[in-house]
Design an enzyme around this catalytic site. Structure first.
Site, mmCIF file in Angstrom:
data_model
loop_
_atom_site.group_PDB
_atom_site.id
_atom_site.type_symbol
_atom_site.label_atom_id
_atom_site.label_comp_id
_atom_site.label_asym_id
_atom_site.label_seq_id
_atom_site.Cartn_x
_atom_site.Cartn_y
_atom_site.Cartn_z
ATOM 1 N N TYR A 169 2.328 7.108 -17.170
ATOM 2 C CA TYR A 169 1.682 8.284 -17.761
ATOM 3 C C TYR A 169 2.618 9.467 -18.009
ATOM 4 O O TYR A 169 2.169 10.569 -18.287
ATOM 5 C CB TYR A 169 0.495 8.744 -16.918
ATOM 6 C CG TYR A 169 0.776 8.851 -15.433
ATOM 7 C CD1 TYR A 169 1.672 9.764 -14.917
ATOM 8 C CD2 TYR A 169 0.101 8.013 -14.533
ATOM 9 C CE1 TYR A 169 1.924 9.849 -13.574
ATOM 10 C CE2 TYR A 169 0.344 8.089 -13.173
ATOM 11 C CZ TYR A 169 1.252 9.007 -12.706
ATOM 12 O OH TYR A 169 1.497 9.092 -11.365
ATOM 13 N N CYS B 76 -14.656 -9.711 21.267
ATOM 14 C CA CYS B 76 -15.133 -10.821 22.081
ATOM 15 C C CYS B 76 -13.970 -11.803 22.136
ATOM 16 O O CYS B 76 -13.504 -12.283 21.101
ATOM 17 C CB CYS B 76 -16.347 -11.475 21.434
ATOM 18 S SG CYS B 76 -16.702 -13.082 22.175
#
Ligand code: IVH
Length: 683
Positions: free
Chosen positions: A226, A425
């Protein structure tokens, strides 16, 4: 192939690949399949290896990545990389337009509107039409040189073909991670227990800062340009400069538009705010730039940003709704995520009923309670999140929430490691979502590639008790599968889908599983899903230890001796093998016929370096550092990450660090040059 033929073929392939690259990226009009493209590229890589003298300086193979540089050198920007003034309000835009007009003393000013890409800024420096350096923004004054990584991005030209290209040119733009690839990458990271990236921007910046550009090459980064900087052309306007950039081969998006009134700009903003979710990359607003270069020059800069541009940022849409309950989900790596169940509410075009609460810390920070009215936003435009609580409206019905201490799926006590945000877990062998997750990773494309077994089917086989671990897959028989059925109910219960296995899918599943037995050892090792062992690490471990048996025998010291394996991965490997039940499972997999050893063709070209440990450092002439390392391994040697008493040779290129040199000298380790090394393996 004869050298003269090789030279011609290399030139032909390079031109052909460049042409397809251009068709693919600039014109979005590919003529050949990705597969055919990869085949051309592979042939070129092979020929260049055999005849390195014919490799072109701007060869398209550089996009495949290669050399590793430990830390990035810095480059001082010729013109500082500034930021843009931001606003969220239309009124500020109106004021901006008034200010510019008053300054220019004119009735109308022409503006270019562009999208504001939400990625990482990059500066590309071209000399005589060849990409010389790619530099990150850094602190705006100086940035990191990341050229090797940027060269892997196919939409960035390595050479500008046009005679119109200036001899010195700087292009600025934004590196982006496409949304679909981002979701896929995060899925893969979850598969090996690596933390997912928070958003595509982080994925892009993490990727361009990686050490190994061959990993970068596997990620489909995009680049939009750009801003053009050159002293050799005198463009009249920003728009004209970008049209020129497009013409000489840059990927300038054609979403930019010209407006001479503020209403047009508001329209552009509105349209893109509505359409942004349909793009495959993220934008967070619109940039408005004065088009006329003469006027830009007169307006100049403040210390931080240009006075000729402003960015309008989209407001994340926010709604209020009630928290009904909180579920705790167990991910496939055992990580617990609290998920809020909300009173359904419309947000950015979809009905939101659930939102992530991330972890215990975030819940505490929000001080969120049951029945609270909460604010919900779409974070990164993808997943809704709760950003706040309307505490003023809190009534008697507000109830405190307590975080769980046991796994909701298997009842195991949760753990939380120091410095980590999530509870876990640890029961990875028996906890149902973890089992399913492991199987999904095992069958995934980059692992065993059993594509006849999608996610839904894994869940079905698990629920029916047919598959409880990886090795069960290889025991499946036609009679087990035929007629198996499962009803899937959508989250809100409104839709049901029945999946039932008929002859054809059963056959496909069985052949898919059978065929996976041909997968080479590095893929199998990756597929096992050892925490933190991604594709590249699996390859390194497989090459180094050559079989699962040898890998299992390795001590922590032996593991960290492998190039780029640190304590975290080494400990994870040790844990993996030490887990209860693992040995039985691995034996069953071995009995089923999985490749737990490196095959003949993956083995070495010679054993001349057998038992020798090398440390490679610096930059080389003939080969990249990765190629040198590969040569060491192919000849039976080993690569180590750092110099120790066990190192046999240090292979020193240019710019080897003085600390390393000193250490090698102190330990009396012979230091080889590239030429000496080549002689060594050729003899
Ligand atoms: S122009 C001198 N145009 O936004 C101004 N920047 O806050 C140069 N960005 O660092 C920037 N899209 O990373 C410009 N169309 C666009 C942009 C854009 C995204 C980023 C860029 C810059 C930041 C400024």
């Amino acid at each position: 192939m004869r050298p003269e033929n090789a030279e011609a073929r290399i030139a032909e392939l390079s031109a052909e690949i460049n042409k397809h690259n251009q068709l693919y990226y600039d014109k979005s009009n590919p003529l050949i399949s990705d597969y055919d493209f990869d085949m051309l590229l592979e042939e070129l890589i092979r020929l260049e290896k055999e005849f390195p003298e014919f490799k072109l300086a701007d060869s398209p193979t550089q996009r495949v990545g290669g050399s590793i540089s430990k830390s990035f050198e810095q480059h001082i920007h010729k013109n500082p990389m500034l930021s843009l003034g931001n606003t969220y309000s239309e009124e500020d835009l109106y004021d901006f337009d008034q200010r510019v007009k008053k300054f220019a003393n004119v009735e109308t000013v022409e503006y270019v509107c562009e999208l504001k890409y939400d990625g990482v800024a990059i500066s590309l420096l071209y000399k005589n039409g060849v990409l010389d350096k790619a530099v990150t923004r850094g602190d705006g004054v100086k940035g990191d040189i990341v050229t090797n990584n940027i060269k892997t991005i196919r939409s960035i030209p390595l050479r500008l073909e046009s005679e119109k290209s200036p001899t010195e040119l700087e292009m600025r733009g934004e590196i982006l991670f496409p949304k679909d690839a981002f979701l896929k990458l995060n899925n893969e990271r979850l598969g090996i227990g690596d933390a997912p990236f928070a958003n595509p921007r982080n994925a892009a910046s993490g990727t361009i800062k990686m050490q190994d550009s061959s990993v970068v090459a596997k990620r489909p980064l995009e680049c939009f340009l750009y801003y053009v900087l050159t002293e050799e052309k005198s463009f009249e306007s920003h728009y004209q400069s970008l049209e020129f950039a497009k013409e000489i081969g840059f990927n300038v998006p054609n979403t930019m538009a010209l407006y001479s009134n503020i209403e047009g700009i508001f329209e552009f903003i509105k349209d893109w705010n509505n359409a942004k979710d349909k793009l495959n990359f993220e934008i967070d607003g619109v940039v408005i730039k004065v088009n006329d270069f003469a006027l830009q020059k007169r307006l100049g800069f403040t210390a931080k940003s240009p006075r000729w541009a402003i960015s309008y940022k989209f407001k994340a849409e926010r709604v209020q709704t009630r928290l009904l309950s909180v579920d705790f989900q167990v991910g496939r790596t055992g990580a617990i995520t609290p998920v809020a169940n909300l009173e359904p509410v419309q947000l950015a075009g979809t009905t939101v009923k659930r939102a992530s609460l991330h972890n215990a810390d975030i819940m505490e920070q929000l001080d969120i309670r049951l029945n609270d009215l909460v604010y919900v936003e779409k974070g990164g435009e993808i997943i809704p999140k709760i950003v706040g609580v309307n505490k003023a409206s809190r009534g008697d019905e507000s109830n405190t929430l307590t975080y769980i201490d046991k796994c909701p799926e298997c009842g195991t006590n949760l753990i939380r490691n120091e410095g980590e945000a999530n509870h876990y877990c640890a029961n990875d062998v028996k906890c149902p979502p973890q089992i399913k997750g492991r199987i999904e990773h095992f069958i995934s494309r980059k692992a065993m590639n059993i594509d006849s077994l999608g996610e839904g089917k894994v869940e079905m086989l698990f629920d029916k008790g047919l598959v409880n671990n990886l090795s069960d897959l290889f025991q499946l028989k036609y009679e087990d599968l035929i007629g198996v059925e499962k009803t899937f109910v959508s989250e809100d219960g409104s839709k049901t889908k029945i999946m039932s296995l008929r002859e054809k899918s059963v056959e496909n599943i069985l052949t898919g599983i059978e065929r996976s037995l041909e997968m080479p050892f590095p893929k199998v090792l990756y597929a096992l899903g050892i925490r933190y062992v991604g594709e590249t690490t699996a390859k390194k471990l497989a090459k180094h230890f050559k079989s699962l048996k040898e890998l299992q025998k390795a001590s922590l010291e032996e593991l960290v001796e492998v190039d780029e394996i640190g304590d975290k991965i080494a400990n994870s490997v040790l844990n993996y093998f030490a887990t209860d039940g693992r040995q039985v499972e691995l034996e069953r997999l071995s009995a089923a016929g999985l490749n737990f050893e490196l095959g003949e063709q993956e083995q070495n070209v010679s054993n001349i370096l057998e038992g020798k440990s090398f440390v490679v450092s610096g930059i080389f002439e003939k080969y990249s550092r990765n190629e040198i390392k590969a040569l060491i391994e192919q000849n039976g040697g080993r690569n180590a990450g750092s110099i120790s008493a066990k190192t046999d040779f240090v292979l020193a290129g240019e710019n080897m660090g003085p600390a390393k040199l000193k250490k090698a000298e102190k330990l009396n380790i012979p230091i080889l040059s590239e030429v000496e090394f080549i002689q060594m393996i050729e003899n």
